[in-house]
Write an enzyme that holds these catalytic residues in place. Structure first.
Site, PDB file in Angstrom:
ATOM      1  N   GLY A 208       0.832  -1.211   0.000  1.00 56.35           N
ATOM      2  CA  GLY A 208       0.000   0.000   0.000  1.00 56.35           C
ATOM      3  C   GLY A 208       0.856   1.247   0.000  1.00 56.35           C
ATOM      4  CG  ASN A 209      -0.172   4.696  -1.580  1.00 53.35           C
ATOM      5  OD1 ASN A 209      -0.899   5.523  -1.028  1.00 53.35           O
ATOM      6  ND2 ASN A 209      -0.526   4.071  -2.705  1.00 53.35           N
ATOM      7  CG  HIS A 210       2.798   6.556   4.005  1.00 54.94           C
ATOM      8  ND1 HIS A 210       2.502   5.870   5.152  1.00 54.94           N
ATOM      9  CD2 HIS A 210       4.110   6.304   3.729  1.00 54.94           C
ATOM     10  CE1 HIS A 210       3.569   5.239   5.575  1.00 54.94           C
ATOM     11  NE2 HIS A 210       4.561   5.473   4.725  1.00 54.94           N
ATOM     12  CB  ALA A 276      -1.771   7.446  -3.974  1.00 52.30           C
TER      13      ALA A 276
END
Ligand code: CTP
Length: 400
Positions: A208-210, A276
């Protein structure tokens, strides 16, 4: 639509004044600030105490407050109001409004008001049908005042017919839809994506990402405030839309986001991809939890579909398509390259070198670059204000 609006509610002498109590309650419930101004005659039908209790403000009736020697400033009230709603509007008040007569505080507020004026007539059948009333109403409409048509049914006199004031719920619905249809993005359908995507590795792990989704949710809220019909495709995010009208579709992976965006893009007038989206996803997802290895471990990744790029291929000349570019170097060059490659109308550039910009922050600093090469750099702002700048650009480019 009425949230945070300043409403002056004018109440005139009519039996329908009993409905004003419900009307004030509904306006307050919708989040409006309500200042009731009654004509002296209206106080014979409903007490100022009832309306001041419901509106949480003293009701104004007279120019002068005898006890204190102060006066109620009608010019200030006229300027304070975002809307002036006269409900019930009696035949007498309509005649005064049509002729500019000013013999009470409500008439002075009406003549001073700079905002839209709505009036909901209430009278007996014969008074409603009289040529004088018809003429007064046309005159008021020619001034730009907006009629909330009366209903038909049993009247206080016992007669049946037209002249009954619209019900409070109908007045609220009328005001909301009239305000909405005048907004810059009324009748426009807009697709927004937000948040990260999670790419499953096994049943308990993911890549995943932030991204928090804050920017995309702020854009969706702002578009809804500007009157658009918004569909928000969101990856896993703790955010909630402040605007109830936003339709949310929850997805997890890039593949699910692609599917949801493709299903909604064709019917949209504009789309802004602020999600994102993961650029890579595991080639295979293990069906059972992967156990620790003694040595290093690697996962084979394959590219995800570029959703924005796909939408760019499908885009018609009437649709507006926008994306984001989060860059750390050669910012403008990279952003323009993305704009051209993905066939966008504009791109929102974030630089990670700018303090206060990026994931999880409540602020952002952007530059909007459009396909004509026009470039607008904005200062550091809250994400809500940044969303407004982006939505104004959409409103500028969207076909009226
Ligand atoms: N985007 C998308 N689908 C993807 C990846 C990104 O729709 N699979 C969208 C994002 O929502 C954003 C824009 O494309 O609007 C970002 O462009 P992209 O080229 O993906 O930027 P980066 O991921 O930062 O790529 P790069 O590593 O090439 O800078």
């Amino acid at each position: 639509m009425l949230a945070n609006k300043n409403i002056v509610l004018g109440v005139c002498g009519s039996i329908a004044a009993y409905k004003s109590a419900t009307l004030v309650r509904l306006m307050i419930k919708a989040g409006a600030n309500v200042q009731v101004v009654m004509t002296p005659d209206a106080t014979n039908f409903i007490t100022p105490l009832t309306l001041s209790t419901l509106s949480k403000k003293p009701v104004l009736v007279e120019y002068f407050i005898a006890e204190t020697g102060e006066w109620n400033n009608h010019v200030e009230l006229g300027l304070w109001a975002d809307l002036l709603v006269i409900a019930p509007a009696s035949a007498n008040t309509l005649a005064k409004m049509a002729n500019g007569l000013c013999d009470n505080l409500l008439m002075a507020v009406y003549l001073s008001a700079k905002c839209p004026v709505y009036f909901a007539p209430a009278m007996d059948l014969d008074m409603w049908k009289h040529d004088a009333t018809t003429e007064n109403i046309s005159r008021l409409q020619s001034f730009g005042n907006i009629l909330i048509p009366p209903g038909s049914g049993e009247l206080a006199s016992g007669l049946h017919g037209e002249g009954r004031m619209a019900e409070p719920e109908e007045i609220i619905a009328f005001l909301s839809s009239d305000i909405k249809k005048k907004l810059p993005l009324a009748n426009k359908k807009i697709l927004v994506s937000a948040g990260p995507t999670y790419e499953a590795i096994d049943p308990v792990r993911f890549i995943g990402n932030h991204s928090s989704g804050k920017m995309g949710f702020a854009i969706a809220d702002q578009l809804a405030l500007m009157g658009a019909d918004v569909t928000l495709v969101s990856g896993p995010s703790a955010q909630v839309s402040k605007q109830h009208s936003v339709t949310r579709i929850d997805v997890t992976s890039a593949a699910e986001m692609l599917e949801a965006c493709l299903a909604n893009f064709k019917s949209s007038d504009a789309c802004i991809m602020s999600a994102a989206v993961a650029d890579y996803t595991p080639v295979t997802v293990a069906s059972q939890k992967i156990k620790k290895k003694e040595t290093n471990f690697s996962i084979d990744l394959k590219k995800t579909t570029d959703i924005l790029g796909e939408l760019g291929k499908l885009k018609s000349s009437k649709q507006v398509l926008a994306g984001f570019a989060l860059e750390t170097n050669d910012e403008e060059k990279n952003a323009i390259d993305k704009l051209e490659r993905k066939n966008l109308d504009f791109i929102v550039l974030n630089s990670l070198n700018d303090e206060g910009a990026g994931f999880k922050k409540d602020t952002n600093k952007i530059t909007i670059i459009d396909r004509n090469g026009e470039k607008t750099a904005f200062g550091l702002k809250s994400k809500a204000d940044v969303a407004r700048d982006i939505c104004l650009k959409i409103a500028e480019l969207i076909t009226p």
